[in-house]
Design an enzyme around this catalytic site. Sequence first.
Site, mmCIF file in Angstrom:
data_model
loop_
_atom_site.group_PDB
_atom_site.id
_atom_site.type_symbol
_atom_site.label_atom_id
_atom_site.label_comp_id
_atom_site.label_asym_id
_atom_site.label_seq_id
_atom_site.Cartn_x
_atom_site.Cartn_y
_atom_site.Cartn_z
ATOM 1 N N CYS A 125 0.870 -1.335 0.044
ATOM 2 C CA CYS A 125 -0.104 0.035 0.137
ATOM 3 C C CYS A 125 0.815 1.172 -0.145
ATOM 4 O O CYS A 125 1.881 1.414 0.846
ATOM 5 C CB CYS A 125 -0.839 0.002 1.312
ATOM 6 S SG CYS A 125 -2.227 -0.909 1.033
ATOM 7 N N HIS A 126 0.558 2.170 -0.765
ATOM 8 C CA HIS A 126 0.975 3.504 -0.841
ATOM 9 C C HIS A 126 0.718 4.143 0.367
ATOM 10 O O HIS A 126 -0.433 4.393 0.826
ATOM 11 C CB HIS A 126 0.922 4.280 -2.242
ATOM 12 C CG HIS A 126 1.365 3.670 -3.381
ATOM 13 N ND1 HIS A 126 0.548 2.581 -3.978
ATOM 14 C CD2 HIS A 126 2.311 3.783 -4.054
ATOM 15 C CE1 HIS A 126 1.349 2.256 -5.088
ATOM 16 N NE2 HIS A 126 2.445 2.747 -5.010
ATOM 17 N N MET B 205 -7.767 -0.032 0.534
ATOM 18 C CA MET B 205 -7.507 -0.887 1.615
ATOM 19 C C MET B 205 -7.568 0.093 2.801
ATOM 20 O O MET B 205 -7.578 -0.580 3.875
ATOM 21 C CB MET B 205 -6.047 -1.038 1.283
ATOM 22 C CG MET B 205 -5.706 -1.947 0.096
ATOM 23 S SD MET B 205 -6.904 -3.556 0.372
ATOM 24 C CE MET B 205 -6.091 -4.214 1.990
ATOM 25 N N ASP C 253 -12.806 -6.079 21.402
ATOM 26 C CA ASP C 253 -11.766 -6.215 22.403
ATOM 27 C C ASP C 253 -12.555 -5.620 23.638
ATOM 28 O O ASP C 253 -12.429 -5.847 24.754
ATOM 29 C CB ASP C 253 -10.585 -5.161 22.219
ATOM 30 C CG ASP C 253 -9.730 -5.163 23.620
ATOM 31 O OD1 ASP C 253 -9.270 -5.986 24.100
ATOM 32 O OD2 ASP C 253 -9.228 -3.975 23.739
#
Length: 165
Positions: free
Chosen positions: A84-85, A120, A135
């Site tokens: 990923c950039h 992404m 969590d």
Amino acid sequence: MPAKTTSARLTHLDDAGLPTMVDVSDKQVTARSATAESRVHFPAAVAAQLRANGLRSAKGGIVETAVIAGTMAVKRTHELIPFCHPLPIDGCRFEIDWAGAHVLQIVCTVRCVHRTGVEMEALTGASVAALTVYDMCKALSHSMRIGPTKLLSKRGGKRDIGAAR
């Protein structure tokens, strides 16, 4: 029925089959956006307890914490996904609400102006927000389930996908 063939190829493999980062330097700079969702499924008793407590746990506000964690994840996606950039994120918004009696829906929309998309980043934001909900609630049950996580839409590249948000 035979499988469909396609001329599409994996963009993160070079001609020798080695992993590589896509060179986006020749692409047009455009406004990009992507929206992804993830869902957290709760046992009925846990969902009822969370609703009664206004989505608060012993650790604090569940939605607020998930938004913070998801936003942090969006900004760090390039550190988690190898090819990923790093992108200048211009906007990140979360919508978190009940989608049924026992399902919490997390929707993450990311925007930037750049040469490559933010799919992404949106998927990572939605995923980490869902993990954070897990969590925050695991003291109540480990029978929660995350998924599906999916891309809902993307805009600004070669092809648009899904309905604009």
